[in-house]
Design a protein around this motif. Sequence first.
Motif, PDB file in Angstrom:
ATOM      1  N   UNK B   8     -11.866   3.844   4.108  1.00 40.81           N
ATOM      2  CA  UNK B   8     -11.774   4.564   2.831  1.00 40.81           C
ATOM      3  C   UNK B   8     -11.577   3.588   1.671  1.00 40.81           C
ATOM      4  N   UNK B   9     -11.504   4.128   0.473  1.00 43.68           N
ATOM      5  CA  UNK B   9     -11.288   3.298  -0.705  1.00 43.68           C
ATOM      6  C   UNK B   9      -9.825   2.892  -0.806  1.00 43.68           C
ATOM      7  N   UNK B  10      -8.973   3.867  -0.598  1.00 52.69           N
ATOM      8  CA  UNK B  10      -7.536   3.632  -0.648  1.00 52.69           C
ATOM      9  C   UNK B  10      -6.883   4.281   0.562  1.00 52.69           C
ATOM     10  N   UNK B  11      -5.745   3.711   0.950  1.00 58.82           N
ATOM     11  CA  UNK B  11      -5.051   4.223   2.124  1.00 58.82           C
ATOM     12  C   UNK B  11      -3.568   3.904   1.990  1.00 58.82           C
ATOM     13  N   UNK B  12      -2.737   4.872   2.316  1.00 64.21           N
ATOM     14  CA  UNK B  12      -1.290   4.628   2.328  1.00 64.21           C
ATOM     15  C   UNK B  12      -0.781   4.916   3.730  1.00 64.21           C
ATOM     16  N   UNK B  13      -0.090   3.951   4.302  1.00 63.65           N
ATOM     17  CA  UNK B  13       0.437   4.084   5.658  1.00 63.65           C
ATOM     18  C   UNK B  13       1.919   3.692   5.659  1.00 63.65           C
ATOM     19  N   UNK B  18      -0.639   2.573  12.737  1.00 64.80           N
ATOM     20  CA  UNK B  18      -1.883   1.857  12.992  1.00 64.80           C
ATOM     21  C   UNK B  18      -2.930   2.331  11.985  1.00 64.80           C
ATOM     22  N   UNK B  19      -3.888   1.454  11.652  1.00 65.76           N
ATOM     23  CA  UNK B  19      -4.919   1.834  10.691  1.00 65.76           C
ATOM     24  C   UNK B  19      -6.273   1.283  11.128  1.00 65.76           C
ATOM     25  N   UNK B  20      -7.323   2.020  10.804  1.00 64.26           N
ATOM     26  CA  UNK B  20      -8.700   1.574  11.061  1.00 64.26           C
ATOM     27  C   UNK B  20      -9.488   1.612   9.765  1.00 64.26           C
ATOM     28  N   UNK B  21     -10.083   0.493   9.424  1.00 62.85           N
ATOM     29  CA  UNK B  21     -10.924   0.382   8.230  1.00 62.85           C
ATOM     30  C   UNK B  21     -12.364   0.193   8.674  1.00 62.85           C
ATOM     31  N   UNK B  22     -13.298   0.730   7.902  1.00 62.10           N
ATOM     32  CA  UNK B  22     -14.696   0.707   8.307  1.00 62.10           C
ATOM     33  C   UNK B  22     -15.591   0.011   7.286  1.00 62.10           C
ATOM     34  N   UNK B  86       0.124  -4.967   3.200  1.00 58.70           N
ATOM     35  CA  UNK B  86      -0.386  -4.329   1.979  1.00 58.70           C
ATOM     36  C   UNK B  86      -1.288  -5.323   1.251  1.00 58.70           C
ATOM     37  N   UNK B  87      -2.544  -4.937   1.047  1.00 56.20           N
ATOM     38  CA  UNK B  87      -3.524  -5.857   0.467  1.00 56.20           C
ATOM     39  C   UNK B  87      -4.841  -5.127   0.270  1.00 56.20           C
ATOM     40  N   UNK B  88      -5.782  -5.834  -0.355  1.00 53.30           N
ATOM     41  CA  UNK B  88      -7.161  -5.380  -0.432  1.00 53.30           C
ATOM     42  C   UNK B  88      -7.900  -6.002   0.751  1.00 53.30           C
ATOM     43  N   UNK B  89      -8.550  -5.176   1.545  1.00 53.29           N
ATOM     44  CA  UNK B  89      -9.294  -5.671   2.704  1.00 53.29           C
ATOM     45  C   UNK B  89     -10.782  -5.625   2.367  1.00 53.29           C
ATOM     46  N   UNK B 108     -14.173  -3.066  -0.946  1.00 53.16           N
ATOM     47  CA  UNK B 108     -12.825  -3.223  -0.423  1.00 53.16           C
ATOM     48  C   UNK B 108     -12.100  -1.918  -0.150  1.00 53.16           C
ATOM     49  N   UNK B 109     -11.094  -2.012   0.707  1.00 48.21           N
ATOM     50  CA  UNK B 109     -10.159  -0.916   0.972  1.00 48.21           C
ATOM     51  C   UNK B 109      -8.779  -1.396   0.567  1.00 48.21           C
ATOM     52  N   UNK B 110      -8.145  -0.637  -0.328  1.00 43.27           N
ATOM     53  CA  UNK B 110      -6.794  -0.987  -0.769  1.00 43.27           C
ATOM     54  C   UNK B 110      -5.796  -0.307   0.165  1.00 43.27           C
ATOM     55  N   UNK B 111      -5.076  -1.112   0.952  1.00 45.37           N
ATOM     56  CA  UNK B 111      -4.091  -0.583   1.915  1.00 45.37           C
ATOM     57  C   UNK B 111      -2.686  -0.816   1.360  1.00 45.37           C
ATOM     58  N   UNK B 112      -1.918   0.247   1.324  1.00 46.73           N
ATOM     59  CA  UNK B 112      -0.515   0.154   0.924  1.00 46.73           C
ATOM     60  C   UNK B 112       0.344   0.571   2.100  1.00 46.73           C
ATOM     61  N   UNK B 113       1.277  -0.279   2.503  1.00 51.39           N
ATOM     62  CA  UNK B 113       2.191   0.021   3.593  1.00 51.39           C
ATOM     63  C   UNK B 113       3.584   0.227   3.008  1.00 51.39           C
TER      64      UNK B 113
END
Lengths: 116, 114
Positions: B8-13, B18-22, B86-89, B108-113
């Motif tokens: 996804x574009x953004x994700x909060x975990x 666990x997370x999966x980016x595509x 937490x970062x841009x992947x 990119x996918x912005x992941x926030x933990x």
Amino acid sequence: AQKVTQAQTEISVVEKEDVTLDCVYETRDTTYYLFWYKQPPSGELVFLIRRNSFDEQNEISGRYSWNFQKSTSSFNFTITASQVVDSAVYFCALSEGTGGGNKLTFGTGTQLKVEL
Amino acid sequence: ETGVTQSPTHLIKTRGQQVTLRCSSQSGHNTVSWYQQALGQGPQFIFQYYREEENGRGNFPPRFSGLQFPNYSSELNVNALELDDSALYLCASSLDGSRTYEQYFGPGTRLTVT
């Protein structure tokens, strides 16, 4: 180990000024590639140029020009007559290709702000 | 020609999840690389996949894993999330795994933990 240094963290210029972004690299490879990427606020890295270690000719593309000097391990990027749309973070990168794929080693980037 | 896309574009975990980016590579590209970009830093190489095999890995722990599928799309999986994840992947594709070819990046996918 490979390393890319971009000593300028942030540069501010007024539109139409020329600006040079510095890049210094370290590598033990005799064959390597250097790159510049632009990262606008949207986040996507935009490829600007690739240069291999055997080609020290300077290159010009419109308002952009690159100066590769092997003797000083530098690959500097100049924008002539800067425009507001040039505002972005610019990254210099070095490719490692001795097996294990073409990993890019990036510098920490230079934030360029072009104001009216 | 379709460029590199990521979801996804953004994700909060939450920490520990666990997370999966595509990532879908650019048409005609068989190599995908993943990078992690912390705020204010340059991208850091995680790993690369070439024709469904891992083809190089950066200094990331085994809880970062990946897959590449026959259509050359790719997944990045991160287990036991930590706050520092937490970062841009960023995903990048190239024509092949050699350094001859430039890498084209997705948004990119912005992941926030938390």
